[in-house]
Design a protein around this motif. Structure first.
Motif, PDB file in Angstrom:
ATOM      1  N   ASP A 264      -8.851 111.504  15.817  1.00 34.52           N
ATOM      2  CA  ASP A 264     -10.264 111.810  16.078  1.00 34.52           C
ATOM      3  C   ASP A 264     -11.132 111.441  14.879  1.00 34.52           C
ATOM      4  O   ASP A 264     -12.305 111.119  15.030  1.00 34.52           O
ATOM      5  N   ALA A 265     -10.547 111.468  13.673  1.00 38.41           N
ATOM      6  CA  ALA A 265     -11.315 111.114  12.475  1.00 38.41           C
ATOM      7  C   ALA A 265     -11.746 109.655  12.520  1.00 38.41           C
ATOM      8  O   ALA A 265     -12.873 109.317  12.128  1.00 38.41           O
ATOM      9  N   MET A 266     -10.874 108.776  13.001  1.00 40.18           N
ATOM     10  CA  MET A 266     -11.214 107.356  13.073  1.00 40.18           C
ATOM     11  C   MET A 266     -12.396 107.130  14.006  1.00 40.18           C
ATOM     12  O   MET A 266     -13.249 106.277  13.747  1.00 40.18           O
ATOM     13  N   ARG A 267     -12.458 107.896  15.054  1.00 43.17           N
ATOM     14  CA  ARG A 267     -13.588 107.757  15.982  1.00 43.17           C
ATOM     15  C   ARG A 267     -14.858 108.332  15.365  1.00 43.17           C
ATOM     16  O   ARG A 267     -15.947 107.780  15.539  1.00 43.17           O
ATOM     17  N   GLU A 268     -14.722 109.425  14.632  1.00 39.61           N
ATOM     18  CA  GLU A 268     -15.881 110.036  13.987  1.00 39.61           C
ATOM     19  C   GLU A 268     -16.467 109.112  12.917  1.00 39.61           C
ATOM     20  O   GLU A 268     -17.681 109.018  12.755  1.00 39.61           O
ATOM     21  N   SER A 269     -15.602 108.430  12.172  1.00 37.32           N
ATOM     22  CA  SER A 269     -16.062 107.527  11.115  1.00 37.32           C
ATOM     23  C   SER A 269     -16.409 106.142  11.654  1.00 37.32           C
ATOM     24  O   SER A 269     -16.811 105.263  10.891  1.00 37.32           O
ATOM     25  N   ARG A 270     -16.199 105.934  12.935  1.00 34.82           N
ATOM     26  CA  ARG A 270     -16.554 104.677  13.615  1.00 34.82           C
ATOM     27  C   ARG A 270     -15.811 103.476  13.047  1.00 34.82           C
ATOM     28  O   ARG A 270     -16.326 102.353  13.026  1.00 34.82           O
ATOM     29  N   VAL A 271     -14.604 103.709  12.584  1.00 31.17           N
ATOM     30  CA  VAL A 271     -13.780 102.609  12.069  1.00 31.17           C
ATOM     31  C   VAL A 271     -13.505 101.587  13.162  1.00 31.17           C
ATOM     32  O   VAL A 271     -13.463 100.376  12.901  1.00 31.17           O
ATOM     33  N   LEU A 272     -13.328 102.052  14.388  1.00 31.49           N
ATOM     34  CA  LEU A 272     -12.991 101.150  15.486  1.00 31.49           C
ATOM     35  C   LEU A 272     -14.069 100.094  15.728  1.00 31.49           C
ATOM     36  O   LEU A 272     -13.790  99.044  16.310  1.00 31.49           O
ATOM     37  N   GLU A 273     -15.286 100.353  15.267  1.00 29.47           N
ATOM     38  CA  GLU A 273     -16.373  99.396  15.484  1.00 29.47           C
ATOM     39  C   GLU A 273     -16.176  98.094  14.717  1.00 29.47           C
ATOM     40  O   GLU A 273     -16.839  97.098  15.007  1.00 29.47           O
ATOM     41  N   ILE A 274     -15.275  98.117  13.719  1.00 28.57           N
ATOM     42  CA  ILE A 274     -15.046  96.876  12.966  1.00 28.57           C
ATOM     43  C   ILE A 274     -14.484  95.781  13.863  1.00 28.57           C
ATOM     44  O   ILE A 274     -14.658  94.589  13.602  1.00 28.57           O
ATOM     45  N   ILE A 275     -13.834  96.168  14.948  1.00 25.29           N
ATOM     46  CA  ILE A 275     -13.301  95.185  15.901  1.00 25.29           C
ATOM     47  C   ILE A 275     -14.427  94.332  16.480  1.00 25.29           C
ATOM     48  O   ILE A 275     -14.262  93.131  16.726  1.00 25.29           O
ATOM     49  N   ASN A 276     -15.593  94.954  16.699  1.00 30.63           N
ATOM     50  CA  ASN A 276     -16.720  94.207  17.262  1.00 30.63           C
ATOM     51  C   ASN A 276     -17.189  93.090  16.338  1.00 30.63           C
ATOM     52  O   ASN A 276     -17.738  92.087  16.792  1.00 30.63           O
ATOM     53  N   THR A 277     -16.989  93.249  15.034  1.00 29.46           N
ATOM     54  CA  THR A 277     -17.429  92.233  14.073  1.00 29.46           C
ATOM     55  C   THR A 277     -16.407  91.108  13.927  1.00 29.46           C
ATOM     56  O   THR A 277     -16.661  90.136  13.223  1.00 29.46           O
ATOM     57  N   MET A 278     -15.253  91.260  14.570  1.00 30.85           N
ATOM     58  CA  MET A 278     -14.194  90.250  14.498  1.00 30.85           C
ATOM     59  C   MET A 278     -14.133  89.426  15.783  1.00 30.85           C
ATOM     60  O   MET A 278     -13.121  88.808  16.092  1.00 30.85           O
ATOM     61  N   GLU A 279     -15.226  89.413  16.511  1.00 27.45           N
ATOM     62  CA  GLU A 279     -15.279  88.752  17.818  1.00 27.45           C
ATOM     63  C   GLU A 279     -14.837  87.284  17.806  1.00 27.45           C
ATOM     64  O   GLU A 279     -14.228  86.811  18.778  1.00 27.45           O
ATOM     65  N   PRO A 280     -15.111  86.501  16.739  1.00 23.14           N
ATOM     66  CA  PRO A 280     -14.651  85.098  16.756  1.00 23.14           C
ATOM     67  C   PRO A 280     -13.156  84.941  16.989  1.00 23.14           C
ATOM     68  O   PRO A 280     -12.713  83.910  17.489  1.00 23.14           O
ATOM     69  N   LEU A 281     -12.369  85.975  16.664  1.00 24.02           N
ATOM     70  CA  LEU A 281     -10.932  85.881  16.854  1.00 24.02           C
ATOM     71  C   LEU A 281     -10.534  86.035  18.322  1.00 24.02           C
ATOM     72  O   LEU A 281      -9.383  85.817  18.690  1.00 24.02           O
ATOM     73  N   ALA A 282     -11.508  86.383  19.169  1.00 20.21           N
ATOM     74  CA  ALA A 282     -11.208  86.512  20.593  1.00 20.21           C
ATOM     75  C   ALA A 282     -10.962  85.155  21.238  1.00 20.21           C
ATOM     76  O   ALA A 282     -10.369  85.062  22.321  1.00 20.21           O
ATOM     77  N   TYR A 283     -11.392  84.072  20.574  1.00 23.22           N
ATOM     78  CA  TYR A 283     -11.297  82.746  21.162  1.00 23.22           C
ATOM     79  C   TYR A 283     -10.312  81.844  20.437  1.00 23.22           C
ATOM     80  O   TYR A 283     -10.285  80.636  20.664  1.00 23.22           O
TER      81      TYR A 283
END
Length: 589
Positions: A474-493
């Protein structure tokens, strides 16, 4: 707030010069002085071992209380300090609501009335359970501090029936500022959100009534790490020190991945579960901790003087501040002295900012080269050059290929930067990765395996996403660490193999901390000359670095006149890029 273990109370609540066993208490002594230990009698000479100064001008040793090895805590300033080395008693009073410690002229009566009205308007309702008395039977008091005290207790019913626990009883009457209330609320939130690590104190529940907040945690009866350091006379063998440092790094790596920075790591805040020599340690006291996003920097000054990182005093810091504190602890374990010492708080701050640790006196000449390198790479004043907790676990001093290595949030930050870099910059770091020292490869290999590459040996955005989710609390969600995935979008392709992963997760600043950095840079430049160096104009180089025309005169020295390509100097400067201070530092609530 009291600590969660059984320990004799060594200091009365109102003794302004004695240390306390309160987790979030400040020790208010004579202005600027380090308080002496309450234990030795009059005329007892100070000891010359554990807490003696490593500096010639430091004078004799100072004997601290075994309950507290620091002169005082210092607290968040709501305003920029005139100097990081100024005495902070006034800001402490502001935080805790001590009118007597305010400026001498004092408030006028109307201001006093307004302050009293503001205190009455504070919301001291936390929303915790109200049935504490029905669930727990309180035993003897084991510690007392400014906000309250700690007691043994036993569960009367429910899951904790007949189990011994520690109860932190925090007085609402002493929560006289909004910051003090927020500290309690945040500590409970962090303890509740963090879970699942063997070296983290276990949180059970929180309750409240009209007078107090009650935090129920596991009972640790083995005493503080500081007590054991003192009982040994302050010096551990390297092998014994490794056992302690491994536990500290393990739990701090866990906290950092979850987006929690502790901000008060010191021997007093690690408790042993029992008196056994091989008992596990637990990290406690999250009263000064905070959630932090991956690219966020904090600016409030908190911590304990002997363990505070330079960048905290400069009011711009992140997770690396905890690593500095671990470096101080490791230094103490290995040699029995503090790396930064002075008789006053401001003197300690000056030493942290300006002095270098002493590695010349005994026992350092007999210590292993790996041990000295380990400590130096934690106590680097440039936070960018410090190892992360996970990297420290793979350092040659601690390396054990049979021990699993946790996921490091740093690889997400570095891959994000790599994905958004220009092709020319990516070519430069790819060349650098080919010169990667042998002792760095275990870290990169372990992190790549943590991402669970596909059968073809490649990773994609999904690999990074699933790795975070597998480790999320729950701490990771509170600190919004998971949002870093959104900044790595170029790796989706696209996909990334291990060679490119090494290039993406390399830190020029960390490599620069190596003694053989010049050799690394020269070797990397040879690869760059063959594979990535090309004709580049001053204007294009300025655009690469996001610089304006005013930088042209400097940049032209980076380019060779003979062929218009980067020189070795230009290559190393280009790798560093430009460091921009955050223009919007986070203001604390």
């Amino acid at each position: 707030m009291g600590q969660c273990y059984g320990k004799t109370n060594l200091a009365p609540e109102n003794d302004a010069t004695a240390a306390t066993t309160d987790e979030t208490t400040a020790v208010v002594a004579r202005s600027g002085e380090v308080p002496p230990s309450p234990l030795p009698g009059k005329g007892t000479p100070p000891r010359d071992s554990l807490w003696s100064s490593p500096y010639p001008h430091g004078g004799g040793g100072v004997t601290p209380s075994p309950a507290r090895g620091t002169p005082r805590r210092f607290f968040r300033r709501p305003f920029p300090p005139p100097s990081p080395a100024k005495h902070i008693r006034a800001s402490l009073a502001k935080r805790l609501g001590h009118a007597k410690a305010a400026p001498k002229e004092g408030p006028i009566p109307e201001e006093e009335a307004a302050a009293a009205a503001a205190e009455r308007s504070l919301d001291k309702s936390f929303g915790y359970g109200k049935n504490f008395g029905a669930k727990f039977e309180i035993g003897k008091e084991v510690g007392r501090g400014h906000f309250g005290h700690t007691c043994y207790a036993k569960g009367k019913k429910g899951e904790l029936k007949d189990q011994p626990v520690a109860i932190k009883i925090i007085s609402k009457a002493k929560m006289t500022t909004a910051i003090a209330i927020e500290d309690v609320r945040k500590e409970v939130k962090i303890l509740k959100a963090l879970s699942g690590h063997k070296h983290l104190i276990k949180f059970h529940d929180a309750f409240e009534d009209g007078n107090n907040v009650y935090i129920v945690m596991e009972l640790c009866e083995g005493g503080e790490l500081l007590d054991r350091i003192l009982s040994r006379g302050g010096k551990y063998s390297e092998e014994d020190a490794k056992v302690i440092v491994l536990q500290i790094l393990s739990v701090v790596a866990f906290c950092h991945l979850q987006g929690v920075v502790h901000r008060d790591l010191k021997p007093e805040n690690f408790l042993y579960t029992s008196r056994s020599e091989d008992a596990d340690m637990k990290l406690i006291d999250f009263g000064l901790s905070d959630f932090i996003r991956p690219d966020e920097r904090l600016n409030d000054i908190v911590g304990s003087a002997y363990y505070v990182a330079p960048e905290v005093l400069h009011r711009s810091y992140s997770l690396e501040a905890d690593i500095w504190s671990i470096g101080v602890i490791t230094y103490i374990l290995l040699c029995g002295s503090r790396p930064f010492y002075a008789r006053t708080e401001s003197g300690i701050f000056r030493a942290v900012l300006r002095a270098d640790p002493n590695f010349d006196d005994l026992p350092w000449p007999t210590a292993s080269a790996e041990a000295k390198d380990f400590v130096k790479r934690l106590l680097n004043k440039d936070y960018r050059k410090r190892m992360t907790a996970v990297q420290a676990l793979t350092h040659p001093w601690l390396r054990d290929d049979s021990r699993p290595i946790p996921l490091d949030i740093l690889i997400f930050k570095l891959v994000k930067a790599y994905l958004h870099a220009t092709p020319f910059k990516r070519a430069a770091v790819k060349a650098l990765s080919k010169a990667l020292p042998e002792d760095q490869l275990p870290y990169h290999s372990a992190q790549f395996r943590m991402l669970e590459p596909n059968r073809d040996g490649h990773i994609s955005l999904d690999n990074f996403k699933m790795a975070l989710l597998r480790n999320a609390t729950d701490a990771m969600r509170e600190s919004r660490v998971l949002e870093i995935i959104n900044t790595m979008e170029p790796l989706a392709y696209r996909k990334m193999d291990f060679e490119e992963f090494c290039a993406a997760t390399i830190s020029t600043h960390q490599l620069e901390a190596h003694e053989w950095w010049e050799d690394i840079a020269s070797t990397a430049f040879e690869h760059f000359e063959r594979e990535g160096n090309r004709l580049i104009s001053v204007e294009e180089l300025a655009r690469e670095l996001n610089l304006g025309p005013s930088a042209y005169s400097v940049l032209k020295d980076w380019i060779r006149n003979t062929d218009g390509k980067l020189s070795l100097l230009g290559y190393t400067k280009f790798l560093h890029g430009v460091t921009l201070r955050s223009s919007n530092p986070r203001q604390h609530r």
